[in-house]
Design a protein around this motif. Structure first.
Motif, mmCIF file in Angstrom:
data_model
loop_
_atom_site.group_PDB
_atom_site.id
_atom_site.type_symbol
_atom_site.label_atom_id
_atom_site.label_comp_id
_atom_site.label_asym_id
_atom_site.label_seq_id
_atom_site.Cartn_x
_atom_site.Cartn_y
_atom_site.Cartn_z
ATOM 1 N N PHE A 243 0.827 -1.208 0.000
ATOM 2 C CA PHE A 243 0.000 0.000 0.000
ATOM 3 C C PHE A 243 0.860 1.257 0.000
ATOM 4 O O PHE A 243 0.590 2.209 -0.738
ATOM 5 N N TRP A 244 1.896 1.274 0.808
ATOM 6 C CA TRP A 244 2.702 2.482 0.924
ATOM 7 C C TRP A 244 3.487 2.758 -0.357
ATOM 8 O O TRP A 244 3.533 3.900 -0.824
ATOM 9 N N LYS A 245 4.086 1.744 -0.968
ATOM 10 C CA LYS A 245 4.918 1.955 -2.141
ATOM 11 C C LYS A 245 4.097 2.332 -3.373
ATOM 12 O O LYS A 245 4.515 3.179 -4.162
ATOM 13 N N HIS A 246 2.936 1.704 -3.545
ATOM 14 C CA HIS A 246 2.200 1.858 -4.790
ATOM 15 C C HIS A 246 0.984 2.766 -4.690
ATOM 16 O O HIS A 246 0.364 3.060 -5.706
ATOM 17 N N GLU A 247 0.633 3.189 -3.491
ATOM 18 C CA GLU A 247 -0.555 4.030 -3.368
ATOM 19 C C GLU A 247 -0.322 5.196 -2.416
ATOM 20 O O GLU A 247 -0.408 6.364 -2.815
ATOM 21 N N GLY A 248 -0.038 4.901 -1.157
ATOM 22 C CA GLY A 248 0.076 5.971 -0.160
ATOM 23 C C GLY A 248 1.207 6.931 -0.425
ATOM 24 O O GLY A 248 1.046 8.145 -0.327
ATOM 25 N N ARG A 249 2.370 6.406 -0.831
ATOM 26 C CA ARG A 249 3.529 7.281 -1.018
ATOM 27 C C ARG A 249 3.344 8.217 -2.196
ATOM 28 O O ARG A 249 3.744 9.386 -2.134
ATOM 29 N N VAL A 380 -4.234 8.060 5.114
ATOM 30 C CA VAL A 380 -3.034 7.265 4.853
ATOM 31 C C VAL A 380 -2.319 6.943 6.163
ATOM 32 O O VAL A 380 -1.919 5.796 6.407
ATOM 33 N N GLY A 381 -2.170 7.947 7.028
ATOM 34 C CA GLY A 381 -1.513 7.721 8.302
ATOM 35 C C GLY A 381 -2.260 6.732 9.169
ATOM 36 O O GLY A 381 -1.646 5.904 9.857
ATOM 37 N N LEU A 382 -3.580 6.792 9.144
ATOM 38 C CA LEU A 382 -4.369 5.871 9.959
ATOM 39 C C LEU A 382 -4.229 4.444 9.464
ATOM 40 O O LEU A 382 -4.134 3.502 10.265
ATOM 41 N N ARG A 383 -4.200 4.267 8.152
ATOM 42 C CA ARG A 383 -4.037 2.913 7.621
ATOM 43 C C ARG A 383 -2.668 2.347 7.977
ATOM 44 O O ARG A 383 -2.546 1.160 8.312
ATOM 45 N N VAL A 384 -1.645 3.178 7.914
ATOM 46 C CA VAL A 384 -0.306 2.732 8.307
ATOM 47 C C VAL A 384 -0.283 2.368 9.787
ATOM 48 O O VAL A 384 0.290 1.344 10.182
ATOM 49 N N LEU A 385 -0.924 3.183 10.623
ATOM 50 C CA LEU A 385 -0.939 2.920 12.058
ATOM 51 C C LEU A 385 -1.671 1.622 12.373
ATOM 52 O O LEU A 385 -1.241 0.854 13.255
ATOM 53 N N VAL A 464 4.184 8.384 17.908
ATOM 54 C CA VAL A 464 4.709 9.731 18.130
ATOM 55 C C VAL A 464 4.821 10.503 16.818
ATOM 56 O O VAL A 464 4.484 11.690 16.748
ATOM 57 N N ARG A 465 5.276 9.823 15.763
ATOM 58 C CA ARG A 465 5.593 10.523 14.519
ATOM 59 C C ARG A 465 4.383 10.772 13.629
ATOM 60 O O ARG A 465 4.322 11.776 12.932
ATOM 61 N N LEU A 466 3.425 9.850 13.616
ATOM 62 C CA LEU A 466 2.322 10.001 12.686
ATOM 63 C C LEU A 466 1.361 11.057 13.174
ATOM 64 O O LEU A 466 0.966 11.081 14.344
ATOM 65 N N ARG A 467 0.968 11.920 12.245
ATOM 66 C CA ARG A 467 0.002 12.973 12.562
ATOM 67 C C ARG A 467 -1.398 12.405 12.413
ATOM 68 O O ARG A 467 -1.941 12.307 11.316
ATOM 69 N N VAL A 468 -1.988 11.997 13.534
ATOM 70 C CA VAL A 468 -3.324 11.421 13.522
ATOM 71 C C VAL A 468 -4.327 12.496 13.911
ATOM 72 O O VAL A 468 -4.096 13.282 14.837
ATOM 73 N N ALA A 469 -5.443 12.546 13.185
ATOM 74 C CA ALA A 469 -6.467 13.550 13.462
ATOM 75 C C ALA A 469 -6.994 13.401 14.890
ATOM 76 O O ALA A 469 -6.928 12.329 15.500
ATOM 77 N N ARG A 470 -7.556 14.481 15.399
ATOM 78 C CA ARG A 470 -7.975 14.499 16.793
ATOM 79 C C ARG A 470 -9.004 13.422 17.099
ATOM 80 O O ARG A 470 -8.963 12.784 18.147
ATOM 81 N N PRO A 517 -8.619 -3.687 13.608
ATOM 82 C CA PRO A 517 -7.681 -2.785 14.283
ATOM 83 C C PRO A 517 -8.258 -1.405 14.557
ATOM 84 O O PRO A 517 -7.684 -0.642 15.326
ATOM 85 N N GLY A 518 -9.382 -1.083 13.922
ATOM 86 C CA GLY A 518 -10.032 0.195 14.194
ATOM 87 C C GLY A 518 -10.990 0.139 15.364
ATOM 88 O O GLY A 518 -11.542 1.165 15.760
#
Length: 534
Positions: A243-249, A380-385, A464-470, A517-518
């Protein structure tokens, strides 16, 4: 001319090569949607062209940004047959007839470029063509058939062995089923060999009168770990990496507007080359060779050692079941398989860390973007998390299986299941069976602790690093609570009567987290999005 709401230029057929033709089309913005004023939206950039090609409905892989950048550069690099198809659809404005015309024109232009290069080589021309950076690529013109072309057209030179690239290719190359199936197949082969040799189901009578099940198939750290947990871990890492290489990135790279060749994914992976070598040597030498010599080989040869009896040393007490040479051979194969599998596990953690670091760097470049872009970045950040949470849970479960087996061998339980059930019932009847164990050396306790720490460090770094919405921070706290409960259950194995109750609660929550996971929050989010759209 306008086709399908896009600016269209018909093939000129004036005999230009690919570089000259592409330069004109990119500058004119051929194939770009018209602006709100009805005029062309402007020239193509590498990022915009990557995004446009990736959005084509039949293109599942997309195209690498480095490849597109080579088309814009003044060099002798051409284009592959596979990418001619996608570029023809862009310039043909997704019109079948126009796409066919542009496909013929681009193929002819590429042939003219190749002929020009051959003439220069035959003439011994001294004109030096500027080479692209070494880490970018070598050539866009491959001799492989289009179906073998993946995310780039380039033929990369491989003058030296790159452990980082080869390790990353385990998770991103070929079918997603290859690596999990290989891990499972290795564990299955060891299980069959244990059945053939007779150590799959064996009982050992300890001097204190306790009869313990020490068969290979009864050891969760050799069966459940390598047949279930580690293949699942590999599958989740492969899914997230794909997902990250072919879509998210590509989404974040286009929004950031500054993803250069130095920011490529391959550069990020290669930057951790030293880490891959350190992990490989530790897994091969210490977790594999030295541990096998100390725990299995020396006790089998000398008949001693302050280690609990298990399937690996069964030849000392039941030579009629398996001989010492057979035990040495079998344990050597098992420990070699184990150290390679744990190298794969740590490679997965390194790649997860690299994904988080890459996402964070690209996310920093998108600060101040419109709210619509921020929503996509948060998704994207939420899916990675979520993917990292799953992998962290599986990593802690692997460590739990290792410590449970090690603690069971020193306990008074008849088998692992009976020992856990006895501990659970002892909490309700006021008994204490924890102090009944024998003080053997347990190196698995240390190796399992390393696995827990490594998996949790990656999860903490992502948190810590991922910016997750409130409105997703509650979900992050739920994930952290499940991981914390699992780690507490791991640390307290054998510490007090009834530890298996805490372990069971953490296990149930972990299994639910693997499936969802959600924790139900993604359903509410999707429902809210549909309501806003309607």
């Amino acid at each position: 001319m306008i086709k399908n709401g896009k600016f269209f230029l018909a093939p000129s057929k004036d005999g230009r090569d690919f570089k000259e033709l592409f330069k004109q089309l990119a500058a004119a913005g051929a194939g770009r949607p018209l602006g709100s004023d009805g005029f062309p939206a402007g020239p193509w950039t590498p990022e915009l062209l990557v995004e446009a090609i990736s959005q084509l409905d039949s293109n599942r892989i997309g195209v690498d940004l480095r490849t597109v950048q080579l088309w814009f550069q003044e060099n002798e690099k051409g284009i592959s047959t596979a990418n001619i198809r996608w570029l023809a659809r862009i310039f043909g404005c997704d019109d079948p007839l126009a796409t066919s015309e542009w496909q013929m024109e681009l193929s002819a232009a590429q042939s003219r470029l190749a002929a020009k290069r051959r003439e220069l080589k035959l003439a011994g021309s001294s004109v030096e063509v500027p080479d692209p950076p070494r880490t970018a690529t070598a050539d866009d013109e491959t001799k492989t058939p289009p179906e073998l072309v993946r995310d780039t057209d380039t033929m990369r030179p491989s003058p030296r062995f790159g452990l980082a690239r080869r390790s990353e290719a385990l998770f991103s190359g070929g079918s997603p089923l290859n690596l999990p199936a290989s891990v499972f197949a290795g564990a299955t082969a060891l299980g069959f060999l244990s059945y053939i040799t007779g150590i799959h189901n064996a009982t050992f009578d300890r001097p204190d009168g306790v009869a313990k099940q020490v068969g290979f198939l009864w050891a969760p750290n050799w069966t459940f770990v390598f047949m279930v947990l580690l293949p699942l871990f590999c599958a989740f890492v492969i899914e997230l990496l794909g997902f990250w290489k072919h879509e998210g990135r590509s989404k974040l790279g286009v929004q950031a507007g500054r993803m250069q060749s130095g920011d490529s994914w391959e550069r990020k992976v290669e930057a951790s080359s030293y880490t891959y070598w350190v992990v490989f040597l530790i897994c091969l030498l210490f977790a594999g060779l030295f541990q096998w010599i100390e725990v299995c080989l020396i006790p089998l040869v000398n008949g001693g050692g302050n280690y609990a009896m298990d399937w690996g040393k069964l030849a000392l007490v039941h030579p009629e079941v398996i001989s010492v040479p057979e035990a040495i051979l079998f344990t050597g194969m098992a420990y070699l398989y184990m150290c390679l599998c744990f190298y794969v596990f740590f490679v997965g953690l390194i790649l997860l860390y690299t994904v988080v670091y890459d996402l964070w760097r690209l996310g920093e470049a998108t600060k101040g973007r419109p709210d619509a872009d921020q929503i996509e970045i948060n998704e994207v950040g939420l899916r990675v998390l979520r993917g990292i949470f799953r992998c962290t849970v599986l990593g802690v479960l692997i460590a739990i299986c290792m410590k449970i087996q090690s603690s069971y061998l020193t306990s008074s339980g008849r088998n692992v299941a009976a020992w856990l059930l006895s501990d659970m019932s002892s909490a309700f009847h006021g008994r204490n069976n924890v102090s009944d164990g024998i003080g053997y050396r347990m190196p698995t306790h240390f190796s399992s602790l390393l696995i827990v720490i490594s998996a949790c460090v990656v999860f903490l770094f992502a948190s810590v690093r991922l910016r997750v919405a409130r409105h997703f921070r509650v979900l992050l706290w739920k994930m952290a609570a499940v991981v914390g409960l699992l780690v507490a259950g791991y640390l307290l194995i054998g510490a007090f009567a009834g530890f298996s109750i805490l372990l069971g609660v953490g296990l149930l929550l972990a299994i639910y987290g693997l499936f969802d996971p959600g924790f139900g929050q993604w359903r509410a989010t999707e429902l809210g999005n549909h309501q806003r759209v309607s």
